[in-house]
Design a protein around this motif. Structure first.
Motif, short mmCIF file in Angstrom:
data_model
loop_
_atom_site.label_atom_id
_atom_site.label_comp_id
_atom_site.label_asym_id
_atom_site.label_seq_id
_atom_site.Cartn_x
_atom_site.Cartn_y
_atom_site.Cartn_z
N GLU A 59 0.83 -1.20 0.00
CA GLU A 59 0.00 0.00 0.00
C GLU A 59 0.86 1.25 0.00
OE1 GLU A 59 -2.90 -0.04 3.09
OE2 GLU A 59 -3.57 -2.07 2.63
N GLN A 60 0.20 2.38 -0.23
CA GLN A 60 0.89 3.67 -0.19
C GLN A 60 1.27 4.01 1.26
OE1 GLN A 60 1.65 6.10 -2.60
NE2 GLN A 60 1.28 4.42 -4.02
N PRO A 61 2.37 4.71 1.45
CA PRO A 61 2.70 5.13 2.81
C PRO A 61 1.68 6.14 3.34
CG PRO A 61 4.32 5.97 1.24
CD PRO A 61 3.37 5.13 0.48
N ARG A 62 1.48 6.13 4.64
CA ARG A 62 0.52 7.02 5.31
C ARG A 62 1.16 7.60 6.56
NH1 ARG A 62 -4.68 7.37 2.82
NH2 ARG A 62 -4.77 5.62 1.40
N LEU A 63 0.57 8.66 7.05
CA LEU A 63 0.92 9.19 8.36
C LEU A 63 -0.15 8.69 9.31
CD1 LEU A 63 2.88 11.27 9.80
CD2 LEU A 63 0.90 12.76 9.79
N THR A 64 0.25 7.92 10.29
CA THR A 64 -0.69 7.36 11.24
C THR A 64 -0.69 8.22 12.48
OG1 THR A 64 -0.24 5.16 10.37
CG2 THR A 64 -1.27 5.26 12.52
N VAL A 65 -1.88 8.68 12.88
CA VAL A 65 -2.03 9.59 14.02
C VAL A 65 -2.89 8.90 15.07
CG1 VAL A 65 -2.86 11.83 14.80
CG2 VAL A 65 -1.92 11.58 12.50
N TYR A 66 -2.44 8.92 16.30
CA TYR A 66 -3.23 8.35 17.38
C TYR A 66 -4.18 9.43 17.89
CZ TYR A 66 -4.67 6.13 21.67
OH TYR A 66 -5.42 5.59 22.66
N ALA A 67 -5.47 9.17 17.78
CA ALA A 67 -6.49 10.10 18.26
C ALA A 67 -7.51 9.30 19.06
CB ALA A 67 -7.14 10.81 17.08
#
Length: 134
Positions: A59-67
């Motif tokens: 898959e494409q890279p993503r920015l993963t944010v914990y919310a």
């Protein structure tokens, strides 16, 4: 001497920590993670709003944010939107900080006058009450 540092991985523009890929990863779910970043402040036990780069193998890279309890994955366009929102948030936070500092200074000054100059404090209070009654 044994080195427990994972070998570097070239994924994520060289930011992959190597902790969950290669021989260390689950071959059924190969994933690459960059280092985790967050707002490190003295009044919280853990970094606030942590994020990291993430890429599942195909898959494409993503920015993963914990919310909360969810890790939403963001695209580049969504990260741009988040940066604009953070700029607005930071601006509002700076303004609120200035109001807080002035309010605290006024409160401190009022307490100082009341403690050290009770007659002046009583006079100022009566003047404010008189003006409010006009």
């Amino acid at each position: 001497m044994q080195n427990n540092v994972p070998p570097p991985c070239a994924r994520l523009d060289g930011q992959c920590t190597g902790e969950h890929c290669g021989d260390r990863g689950d071959p059924r779910e190969p994933i690459h993670h960059g280092p985790e970043h967050g707002l490190n402040v003295s009044f919280a036990d853990h970094p606030l709003i942590p994020f990291q780069l993430t890429q599942w193998e195909d898959e494409q890279p993503r920015l993963t944010v914990y919310a909360g309890r969810v890790w939403p994955d963001l695209t580049v366009a969504q990260v741009d939107e988040l940066l604009v929102a953070f700029d607005q948030y930071t601006g509002a936070l700076r303004v609120a900080r200035e109001h807080l500092a002035r309010a605290a200074a006024e409160d401190d000054a009022g307490r100082f006058v009341a403690r050290h100059f009770p007659q002046i404090s009583a006079f100022l209070t009566s003047e404010r009450e008189r003006e409010a009654g006009r």
